[in-house]
Design a protein around this motif. Structure first.
Motif, short mmCIF file in Angstrom:
data_model
loop_
_atom_site.label_atom_id
_atom_site.label_comp_id
_atom_site.label_asym_id
_atom_site.label_seq_id
_atom_site.Cartn_x
_atom_site.Cartn_y
_atom_site.Cartn_z
N PHE A 1 0.81 -1.22 0.00
CA PHE A 1 0.00 0.00 0.00
C PHE A 1 0.84 1.27 0.00
O PHE A 1 0.34 2.35 0.29
N HIS B 1 -0.46 4.05 -1.86
CA HIS B 1 -1.84 4.48 -1.60
C HIS B 1 -1.87 5.61 -0.59
O HIS B 1 -1.33 5.50 0.52
N ARG B 2 -2.54 6.70 -0.93
CA ARG B 2 -2.54 7.88 -0.08
C ARG B 2 -3.19 7.62 1.27
O ARG B 2 -2.85 8.19 2.27
N TYR C 1 -3.22 5.13 3.11
CA TYR C 1 -2.62 4.09 3.97
C TYR C 1 -1.75 4.73 5.05
O TYR C 1 -0.94 5.61 4.78
N ARG D 1 -13.93 7.33 -3.14
CA ARG D 1 -12.71 7.05 -3.90
C ARG D 1 -13.08 6.83 -5.36
O ARG D 1 -14.19 6.39 -5.67
N VAL E 1 -8.88 4.05 -8.22
CA VAL E 1 -8.31 3.74 -6.88
C VAL E 1 -8.87 2.43 -6.36
O VAL E 1 -8.17 1.59 -5.81
N ASP F 1 -7.43 -0.54 -8.12
CA ASP F 1 -6.04 -0.69 -7.67
C ASP F 1 -5.99 -1.38 -6.30
O ASP F 1 -5.21 -2.29 -6.05
N LEU F 2 -6.87 -0.89 -5.43
CA LEU F 2 -6.95 -1.47 -4.08
C LEU F 2 -7.32 -2.94 -4.15
O LEU F 2 -6.78 -3.77 -3.42
N THR G 1 -7.78 0.99 5.38
CA THR G 1 -7.25 1.32 4.05
C THR G 1 -8.21 0.90 2.95
O THR G 1 -8.50 1.66 2.04
N THR H 1 -13.82 -3.84 -4.45
CA THR H 1 -13.04 -4.43 -3.36
C THR H 1 -13.81 -5.53 -2.66
O THR H 1 -13.24 -6.47 -2.12
#
Lengths: 634, 857
Positions: B644, B647-648, B650, B681, B685, B688-689, B730, B743
Motif C-alpha cells: 500500500f 496508496h494515499r 494508507y 474514492r 483507486v 487498484d486497491l 485502508t 473491493t
C-alpha cells in the motif's frame, strides 16, 4: 633405584624408518663438510639444512659410570613410561635384584616395549653409523648433532628376549601393599593418579620415612585418584615428574585438539595423531566419543594402528580395580569402563596391528589416525607422514609433550600439512605441587634443579618454579646428594621373659625407664634382645681336682641415676647437716658450690655431679648420699 | 482514585489497623504504598478524598501493639500524604506529624528496635521532604541527629536508607542556599535541582537558614567521622555518601563538601587502608573539578597501571610518587591487586577523553599500557614494572575481562587509531589462546568489532594479521564449547554490519569481506546452520542475514549458494525443534524483504522472495512459538506497507501511538488513532486497491492476520488486530459506508479447522446476533445457506466483509489490556486484603476439630 626411564629424544637425530620405501628419504643428499674434507655421505643425510644419522635409531642409555649395577638390590617403578630402560639395566650388567611394579605398569610397559622392538625390527637397517660419533668428527658437524652428549653410550633397541628376561624380574605389588626389603625398610606403592597403575613410593623404616613422588596427577581422568594423605609425615620427599608443559592447561589443550580435528575433517582433510599406545589416548577417545556427534563427525572413521593396539584397548577394560570410581562402578552394571568399546562396536573406531593387511583395504578418507611413535622416527606414523605431508588439507596434531614437535618434523620438511601442537600433560604443575607440599609438609624436599628456577624460554615467569620454605635441595645429573636426615633409631624387639624382668621407673609423666642387661641378636636387620644365657654348670669330674678356678665374677651393673638436684633444696639439706658456709657460683652448665669451711667443691651440672673433696672420704660419701637423695636410681 | 476503590478503602483501613488480621501476602503493603505513591504523583489530595486514611494513621500509630509492618506502612503513608503543601498543612493541624515521627516515642515503646520501623521512619520523612515546609518541620524537630546515627545502623538496609535520605536532603534543597553563588549548576543533568526550583520558587529566609543548619550538621559529622582506621564501616558509609553527593551536587554544596572533607580524604589516601581504596577512588573521581584536582585524581587512578606495566604514564611529575610505595605494597597482595587494577581499568576510557592539560600522557600511551596489561595477564610477556604484582595477574579472568571492556571503550579516544595493529595482535592472541574462557573470547570479539567500526580504513591491518584472524575464526567455529561457537558466529554477523573503505576511493565493503575474505564467511555460517546447539543455529541465521544485507540492498541477483541457503532456512522453519532458530529464520526473511525496495528492478532475488513468502507466512503463523508468530506478523506488516506504499490513504501500523502503561494495567485509552477517510474514492483507486488486496490474499498475508487474531497469545492477537484495523481502514473504512463493489469481490478461503473455525464462529455469532435483531422486527427465521459457520469444508468469504464483521475495535480494547490487568489492579488488591481478612476471621470462628479443606489448585 627409583625408576629407569629411557631418554628417547636422541632418536630425533636419526632419519625416520619408513615401512614402505620412501623415494624422498632415499634420495636425500649425503652430508659432506663445507670444505669437502669430511665425507660422511653413507652415515649422514641432509634435509632442509639439518643433518640426520642414517642408521637404526639409538637411545641414550641411563648413566652407568657412577654406579655398579650389580650392586642394585631393588628397582621401584612408578609408571610404564619410567621403565623403558629396564632391559639395559638388568641384562648383561650383573644385576641380580628385584623390580617392583604394579600389574598394569608391568603389562602395559611390556606392550610398549614390544611395540618399540617391533617398530625397530620390522624396518631393519643393515648399517650402523659410528664414524660420526668420533669426537673430532662430531665437533665439525652442524647442530644439534654437534651438541649431542655421550653419543658413545647411545645404543640400539633391545631385543624381545632381553625384554622378557628383564620383565621376569618384576614382582607385582598392589597399592598400599607393604613390601619388606631385607628387613631394613618397607616400600609401599600409592596411587599417583597419572596413568593406569602409576605409583608414588613410600620407603620407610619404623622411624623414618622417605616419599618418592614421580609422575602424579590431580585431574579426574581414568586412573585412580592420587593418594595424598599417605605422603604426610615424611622426613624427605623426593619430587620429580612434574608436567613438562606448565603453561598448557590440559582442558584447554583438549579443546584445541577437538576444534582442530573438526576443522580439518570438515574441510575434507585427514588428521594424524602421533601418540603412545596407552595413556592419554584413552582420554582422547573418550573426549571424542562425546564430541563427534555434536560436531557432526559421526560418519568419520577413527583408526588406531599399532602392533599392540588390540591389547592396549583390551587391557584398559580389564584393569577395573586400578580405575577411578566412576569407571569402576560401570563394571558392575556391567558396562565397559571406557567408551571406546562402544566406538569399536559401532565401527566408529577400528584398530589394526599395522598399515599392511586389512587396513589397506578398509581404509577410508577423510579419517583420523592414532598411531606411533610420537618421535615420528619409527612406527606407522612415518608412512602417514609421507602419504599426507604434501597436502595442506591434512593436519598432524601433537599431543605428547616428550618431543619437540619442530625437531620431530624436521626430516619431513618442506611440509604442506598443517601442524598443531597441543601437548596434553596431566601431571602436576607448580601451583598444584606447592599446594600439595603445603598439605603434606615434608621436613625436606629434594627436587631437580630445573624446578628451582623459571623455564629457560620463559625466564620472566617466576610463578613457574618451586618456591618453598625452607628451600628445596636441588639435584642435577651426576651429582651425589647427602640427604639431610640420618637413621637415628632402630626398632628392637625384646623377648617376653626378658621383658618380664624389667622394672621400669617413671622419670617423667608418660616416660618410664628401665635398665636391661641382655644379648642383642641381629639377623636380617631384625634386632632382638634376649636374656643373657646362664653359664652351664660344671659337670662333675673324676679327674684329679685341679685348682678350681673361680668363675668370673659378674658384677652387677651400676645403677643409673636420673633427675636434677634442686639448688635451694640441696642448700637447705646441707644446712641441716651443719654445712652453712656455702658460696654458690653460677656457671654455664649449672652451679658450683664452694663449701668454704670444708674446703670442698660440689659441681652440679645437668648431666653430672662432681664432689671435689681432698682426703676427706667421710665427707665425700656424706655429700654423695645427700646428692643421691634428690636423684632417682634406675 | 475510582469510586469502587474509595468505597472499599475504609474497610481496608479497618483491617490493617486491626493487628490480629492477616494479609494475603508480604507484598500487599508494598503494593498499597506503590498505589498511593502513584496517586500522589498524579496529583490530587488523598486526604480529602479518603478521610479514613487519617483515622487509620491515628489508629495504628496510637496502638503500640500494631504489627511493625503496618506501623512502618503508616509512617511511609504519612510521609506521602504530607508530600504536598496542602496535605502537610492538614496533617500538621491535626498534630499527626509530631505523633508519627516522634522517634523518642517509638524508642520508649520498645518499637525502635525493629529495623522495619526505623526504615519506615526514614522513608516516611523522605517522602515528606518535597517542599520547604517539610524541611522546616524536619529541622525544628531535631531529626538530623537521629538520622546521622542511623547512618551506621546495624541493619544494612537502614544504614543505606539513611545515607540516601541525607543525600536527598542536601541535593533536593541545595538550590535554596545558592543565593550569592554564580548560579552555575555544575551538574546540568541534575533534574532534581531544577525541579526543586520550579516547584518552590519562593524560598524564604527561614528555609535558607534551615538548610544551612542541616548542611552544617551533616558536614561536621562527615568531618568528624572520616577518621582513618577507626570504625571502618562508618568510613565506608561516609565515602559512599560523598561519592553520591559529589556526583550530583551543584557549586555551593560541592565546594562546601570538599572544603570540609578534603583534609580527611587526604589523610585516608595516605594511610591507604586497603578496604577503603575502591570507595576512595570513587570519591576522587566524583570530586574532580578544576584542572589541578582532576589532574591529581587522574594520576592516582593511573598509578596502578603505571606500576604494573612499567609504562611511564605519569611522566616526570612526582606528585603521585608519595603514594607509589603504598600502592606497590597493596599491589603485591593478589586480592587487592585485582580490585585496584579493575577499578583503574574501568576509569581509563573516561580519563582519555579529558582535556590534554589534565592528562599526564597522551591517550595512545594509555592504550599501549592496557595492551601491555593484557599481554601480562596471558603470560606471554614480561613487564618492566613490579614483577610481584604481575604475578598476581597472570591468568586472572576478571582482569582480562575488565581490560577488554576498557579497550572496547578506548576506541573513541583521540589519536588511538594508529594502534589498531597492536590491538588486533593482542586480540588474535586471546582468540587463539586455548585457556581463554568463553566470556573473554566474547569480549575479544566485541573489541574487534568496535575497533573495526571506528578505524574504517583497514589498510593498516597487515595481511598476516588477516590470515591469523581467518585461521582463528575457523578454529573457533569448531570449538567444543557452544558459547564460543555462538560468539564466533555472532562476530561474523556484526563484522558484516561494519562498512569500511578500501584503498580505491569510493569502494566500500563490509568488514567481514575486507578482513576475512569473501569465500570464508558464508561457508562457515552454512556449516553452523547444522550446529547441534540451537543458539548457534539462530546466530548463524542472523549473521547470514547481515552478510547478505548489502547485496540485497543493491538489488543483486541471488547466487546458487544463496538460493540453497534460503531452501535450508525454510527447512529449519518447518522442522527445527527449537524456537530460537525458527525465530531467526523469520527475522532473516524480514531483513531480506525490508532490504529489497520496491524500486529495485526484478531479479532472481525478488522472484525467490515471492516464492517463499507464502510458505514463510503459512508456517510461521502456525508455529508453536509465539515469538515466531509475532515475527511472522511483522513480515506481514512489511508486505502490507510495501503493497500500500503508493496508496494515499494508507497509514502504517507503526505510526500509531502506544497506550500509556499503568502499574496495575487498568483499562487504557484506545491504542491507536483511527484514520478517518473523507469522501469517496475513484474507480481507478478502487480497482487498484482490489488488485493489491488480491495479491495480499494470494501471498497468504490475510490468512496470517486472521490466524494471529484468534491466537491464544496476547502479543500475537494484539499485533494481528492492529494490522487488520490498518488494513480495514485502508481498503474498506467504516466511514465509507457501504462496501465498494470492486473491493468487496476480493475473497479469501476460510479453512474448516484451527483459526478458520474460530473466525467462522465469530462471523456466525455476529450474523446470528444480527439475524436475531432482524427477526425481532420481521418475526421470521431466515437461514443463510452460505453461512460459513455451518459449513464443514473451507468456504470463501469476502475480505472486506470479514474485516468489518470481526468487531476489531472492541477486540483491540480487550487485547490492549495486560494479561493481569484484573489481578493487579488496585481494586483487586483491596478486595484481596478484605477477602484474606474475612477468611482469617472465619477460620477463627470455626469450631475446633473442623478440618479446613483447601484446594491446592
Amino acid at each position: 633405584m627409583l625408576d629407569c626411564g629411557l631418554d628417547t629424544t636422541s632418536v630425533l637425530n636419526f632419519l625416520p624408518l619408513p615401512l614402505v620405501h620412501s623415494p624422498r628419504l632415499s634420495k636425500l643428499p649425503g652430508w659432506v663438510s663445507k670444505d669437502g674434507t669430511l665425507n660422511l655421505e653413507k652415515e649422514l643425510k641432509e634435509c632442509t639444512g639439518r643433518v640426520f644419522v642414517d642408521s637404526q635409531p639409538e637411545f641414550c642409555l641411563p648413566e652407568r659410570e657412577l654406579l655398579d649395577l650389580s650392586t642394585i638390590d631393588v628397582i621401584l617403578i612408578s609408571n610404564y613410561h619410567c621403565m623403558m630402560a629396564l632391559p639395559y639395566i638388568t641384562e648383561h650388567t650383573g644385576f641380580t635384584g628385584t623390580v617392583y611394579a604394579t600389574e598394569p605398569t608391568l603389562q602395559i610397559g611390556r606392550l610398549l616395549m614390544e611395540e618399540l622392538v617391533n617398530f625397530m625390527e620390522r624396518v631393519p637397517k643393515a648399517q650402523s653409523a659410528t664414524c660420526w660419533k668420533n669426537k673430532e668428527i662430531q665437533r665439525l658437524l652442524p647442530g644439534p648433532l654437534k651438541d649431542a652428549v655421550d653419543v658413545w653410550t647411545w645404543k640400539r633397541c633391545y631385543s624381545m628376549q632381553e625384554v622378557n628376561s628383564a620383565l621376569s624380574k618384576v614382582q607385582l605389588v598392589g597399592y598400599s601393599q607393604k613390601v619388606e626389603l631385607f628387613g631394613a625398610v618397607q616400600v609401599s606403592p600409592l596411587s599417583s593418579g597419572y596413568s593406569l597403575g602409576s605409583s608414588n613410593w613410600i620407603i620407610q623404616s619404623h622411624h623414618e620415612k622417605v616419599s618418592y613422588v614421580s609422575g602424579s596427577s590431580l585431574l579426574t581422568t581414568h586412573p585412580q585418584p592420587m593418594d595424598q594423605s599417605s605422603l604426610k609425615n615424611s622426613d624427605v620427599l623426593i619430587l620429580t615428574g612434574l608436567t613438562q608443559m606448565p603453561t598448557a592447561n590440559p582442558d584447554g589443550m583438549l579443546g584445541e585438539f577437538c576444534s582442530n580435528l573438526a576443522m580439518t575433517i570438515r574441510a575434507g582433510g585427514n588428521v594424524l595423531v602421533p601418540c603412545y599406545s596407552s595413556g592419554v589416548i584413552y582420554d582422547l577417545l573418550e573426549c571424542l566419543y562425546q564430541f563427534i556427534e555434536s560436531a557432526n563427525l559421526g560418519t568419520t572413521p577413527f583408526y588406531f594402528i599399532s602392533p599392540v593396539a588390540n591389547s592396549s584397548l583390551e587391557f584398559s577394560q580389564i584393569f577395573a580395580e586400578w580405575l577411578c570410581h566412576n569407571k569402576q562402578s560401570k563394571v558392575y552394571l556391567p558396562e565397559p569402563p571406557f567408551p571406546h568399546a562402544e566406538l569399536i562396536q559401532t565401527n566408529k573406531l577400528k584398530h589394526y596391528p599395522s598399515i599392511h593387511g586389512d587396513f589397506s583395504s578398509e581404509f577410508r578418507q577423510p579419517c583420523v589416525v592414532f598411531t606411533g611413535h610420537p618421535s615420528l622416527r619409527f612406527g606407522d606414523v612415518v608412512h602417514f607422514m609421507e602419504l599426507w605431508g604434501k597436502s595442506s588439507l591434512n593436519t598432524i596434531i601433537f599431543t605428547e609433550p616428550d618431543f619437540s614437535y619442530l625437531d620431530a618434523l624436521a626430516p619431513y620438511q618442506p611440509l604442506a600439512m598443517k601442524c598443531v601442537y597441543c601437548p596434553i600433560d596431566t601431571r602436576l604443575n607448580f601451583h598444584q605441587v606447592s599446594k600439595l607440599l603445603k598439605e603434606v609438609q615434608p621436613l625436606h624436599v629434594v627436587c631437580p634443579e630445573q624446578y628451582t628456577q623459571p623455564p629457560l624460554t620463559q625466564s620472566h615467569r617466576s610463578d613457574l618454579m618451586l618456591e618453598l620454605q625452607p628451600p628445596p635441595m636441588p639435584y642435577r645429573r651426576c651429582s651425589v646428594l647427602n640427604l639431610p636426615f640420618r637413621r637415628r633409631y632402630e626398632r628392637v624387639y625384646i623377648l617376653p621373659e626378658l621383658a618380664n624382668s624389667l622394672v621400669p621407673s617413671e622419670i617423667k609423666p608418660g616416660i618410664s625407664l628401665a635398665t636391661v642387661s641382655a644379648v642383642l641378636h641381629s639377623k636380617d636387620n631384625k634386632h632382638t634382645l634376649q636374656s643373657v644365657p646362664k653359664p652351664p654348670p660344671m659337670p662333675p669330674s673324676k679327674k684329679r681336682k685341679r685348682v678350681i678356678e673361680e668363675p668370673p665374677v659378674v658384677l652387677a651393673p651400676k645403677p643409673l641415676l636420673s633427675g636434677a638436684v634442686p639448688l635451694e633444696a640441696f642448700l637447705s639439706t646441707l644446712q641441716k647437716h651443719g654445712i652453712t658456709e656455702v658460696k654458690v657460683e653460677e656457671t654455664a652448665d649449672g652451679h658450683i658450690l664452694h663449701l668454704q669451711a670444708e674446703d670442698t667443691l660440689i659441681q652440679l651440672e645437668e648431666d653430672g655431679t662432681h664432689i671435689v673433696c681432698d682426703n676427706n672420704e667421710p665427707l665425700r660419701t656424706t655429700l654423695r648420699d645427700l646428692v643421691l637423695r634428690f636423684l632417682q636410681k634406675l | 482514585m475510582d469510586r469502587e476503590c474509595v468505597s472499599l478503602l475504609p474497610s481496608v483501613c479497618e483491617v490493617l489497623a486491626d493487628s490480629g488480621r492477616s494479609l494475603p501476602d508480604d507484598t500487599s503493603l508494598e503494593k498499597l504504598l506503590d498505589w498511593f505513591t502513584w496517586l500522589t504523583k498524579a496529583g490530587g489530595s488523598q486526604l480529602e478524598a479518603c478521610p479514613c486514611l487519617l483515622e487509620f494513621i491515628f489508629a495504628v500509630v496510637g496502638n503500640t501493639a500494631s504489627d511493625p509492618g503496618v506501623l512502618s506502612f503508616a509512617l511511609k503513608l504519612t510521609g506521602l500524604l504530607a508530600a504536598t503543601v496542602d496535605g502537610f498543612r492538614m496533617l500538621q493541624e491535626r498534630s499527626v506529624l509530631d505523633l508519627v515521627f516522634n522517634h523518642q516515642r517509638w524508642q520508649e515503646a520498645g518499637l525502635w528496635e525493629d529495623p522495619c520501623l526505623r526504615i519506615g521512619w526514614i522513608q516516611g520523612l523522605k517522602n515528606m521532604l518535597q517542599h520547604p515546609k517539610a524541611l522546616g518541620f524536619f529541622v525544628k524537630s531535631d531529626f538530623i541527629d537521629p538520622l546521622l546515627q542511623l547512618q551506621t545502623d546495624s541493619s544494612l538496609f537502614v544504614a543505606s536508607a539513611a545515607n540516601q535520605m541525607l543525600a536527598h536532603i542536601l541535593l533536593f534543597f541545595q538550590r535554596v542556599s545558592s543565593a550569592g553563588c554564580n548560579g552555575v549548576n555544575k551538574n546540568k543533568d541534575d533534574r532534581r535541582t531544577q525541579t526543586s526550583i520550579t516547584e518552590h520558587p519562593a524560598a524564604t529566609v527561614d528555609t535558607i537558614a534551615e538548610y544551612t543548619a542541616v548542611l552544617v550538621a551533616i558536614t561536621e559529622y562527615l568531618k568528624e567521622s572520616l577518621v582513618p582506621k577507626e570504625n571502618l564501616h562508618q568510613s565506608l558509609q561516609i565515602l559512599k555518601l560523598l561519592s553520591m553527593l559529589l556526583a550530583q551536587a551543584g557549586p555551593p554544596l560541592w565546594d562546601k563538601l570538599l572544603q570540609t572533607v578534603g583534609d580527611s580524604l587526604e589523610e585516608l589516601v595516605t594511610v591507604s587502608c586497603s578496604q577503603l581504596t575502591l570507595p576512595l577512588m570513587d570519591v576522587i573521581l566524583a570530586a574532580h573539578s578544576d584542572t589541578v584536582h582532576t589532574a591529581r585524581a587522574v594520576r592516582i587512578l593511573l598509578l596502578p597501571l603505571d606500576i604494573i606495566t612499567g609504562k611511564t604514564l605519569l611522566g616526570t611529575n612526582t606528585t603521585a610518587d608519595e603514594h607509589r610505595f603504598s600502592m606497590v605494597e597493596q599491589l603485591k597482595s593478589k586480592t587487592s591487586c585485582i580490585s585496584i587494577i579493575c577499578a583503574c581499568l574501568t576509569n581509563t576510557p573516561q580519563i582519555t577523553l579529558m582535556p590534554p592539560d589534565v592528562l599526564p600522557c597522551p591517550p595512545d600511551l594509555i592504550v599501549t599500557a592496557v595492551l601491555s596489561l593484557l599481554r601480562i595477564c596471558s603470560g606471554i610477556s614480561s613487564s618492566a614494572g613490579c614483577s610481584e604484582a604481575c604475578r598476581n595477574l597472570i591468568g586472572s579472568g576478571k582482569v582480562q575481562k575488565c581490560a577488554l571492556e576498557a579497550l572496547t571503550a578506548l576506541n573513541n579516544s583521540p589519536g588511538v587509531k594508529e594502534k589498531i595493529n597492536d590491538v588486533f595482535t593482542v586480540l588474535i592472541h586471546y582468540l587463539d589462546n586455548p585457556d581463554s574462557d568463553p566470556t573473554v573470547l566474547h569480549k575479544s570479539y566485541q573489541v574487534l568489532v568496535k575497533w573495526t567500526s571506528v578505524c574504517t580504513d583497514l589498510s593498516f591491518i597487515t595481511d598476516q594479521l588477516k590470515q591469523d584472524l581467518v585461521e582463528v575464526v575457523k578454529k573457533r567455529v569448531c570449538d567444543m564449547r557452544w558459547e564460543v561457537r555462538d560468539s564466533t558466529v555472532e562476530f561474523l554477523g556484526h563484522l558484516a554490519g561494519v562498512h569500511v573503505f578500501l584503498k580505491s576511493p569510493g569502494e566500500v565493503r563490509d568488514a567481514c569481506q575486507a578482513l576475512l575474505g569473501g569465500c570464508c564467511t558464508t561457508p562457515l555460517l552454512r556449516e553452523a546452520l547444522q550446529d547441534t546447539e540451537s543458539y548457534v543455529r539462530a546466530s548463524a541465521i542472523s549473521a547470514l542475514a547481515k552478510t547478505q544485507a548489502r547485496s540485497w540492498q543493491q538489488g543483486e541477483g541471488l547466487s546458487q549458494e544463496e538460493t540453497e541457503i534460503v531452501s535450508r532456512l525454510l527447512e529449519i522453519l518447518s522442522q527445527d525443534t527449537e524456537g530460537f532458530s525458527r525465530r531467526a529464520v523469520v527475522r532473516y526473511f524480514i531483513a531480506w524483504f525490508s532490504s529489497c525496495s520496491s524500486n529495485s528492478p526484478p531479479s532472481s532475488s525478488t522472484s525467490l522472495q515471492m516464492q517463499c513468502v507464502r510458505s514463510v507466512l503459512s508456517q510461521g503463523s502456525a508455529d508453536l512459538d509465539w515469538e515466531v508468530k509475532v515475527h511472522t506478523l511483522e513480515l506481514a506488516e512489511l508486505l502490507l506497507d510495501e503493497a500500500f506504499s503508493a496508496h494515499r490513504g494508507y497509514r502504517k501500523c507503526s505510526d500509531t501511538h502506544q497506550a500509556p502503561s499503568h502499574p496495575y494495567g487498568v483499562v487504557s485509552d484506545r491504542a491507536y488513532t483511527p484514520h478517518t477517510h473523507t469522501g469517496s474514492r475513484t474507480k481507478g483507486v478502487e480497482s487498484d486497491l482490489a488488485r493489491v488486496l488480491n495479491s495480499l490474499v494470494e501471498q497468504g498475508v490475510f490468512s496470517a492476520l486472521l490466524s494471529g487474531l484468534v491466537d491464544c497469545d496476547r502479543p500475537v492477537g494484539l499485533k494481528a488486530c492492529r494490522l487488520l484495523i490498518t488494513l480495514r481502514d485502508t481498503v474498506c473504512p467504516l466511514s465509507l459506508g457501504a462496501l465498494d463493489a470492486t473491493t468487496a469481490t476480493v475473497s479469501c478461503e476460510l479453512p474448516s479447522w484451527s483459526w478458520g473455525q474460530e473466525i467462522r464462529k465469530i462471523l456466525g455469532k455476529r450474523k446470528s446476533d444480527e439475524a436475531r435483531g432482524q427477526r425481532s422486527f420481521s418475526g421470521a427465521e431466515e437461514v443463510d445457506s452460505e453461512d460459513c459457520s455451518v459449513m464443514q469444508e473451507a468456504c470463501s468469504v469476502s475480505v472486506c466483509e470479514v474485516l468489518r464483521s470481526l468487531s476489531l475495535d472492541e477486540r483491540l480494547d480487550v487485547l490492549t489490556q495486560s494479561s493481569d490487568h484484573v489481578h493487579n489492579s488496585p481494586l483487586s488488591l483491596l478486595q484481596d486484603i478484605l477477602t484474606a481478612s474475612a477468611a482469617h476471621t472465619h477460620s477463627d470462628t470455626q469450631q475446633a476439630g473442623q478440618e479446613v479443606i483447601v484446594d491446592c489448585y
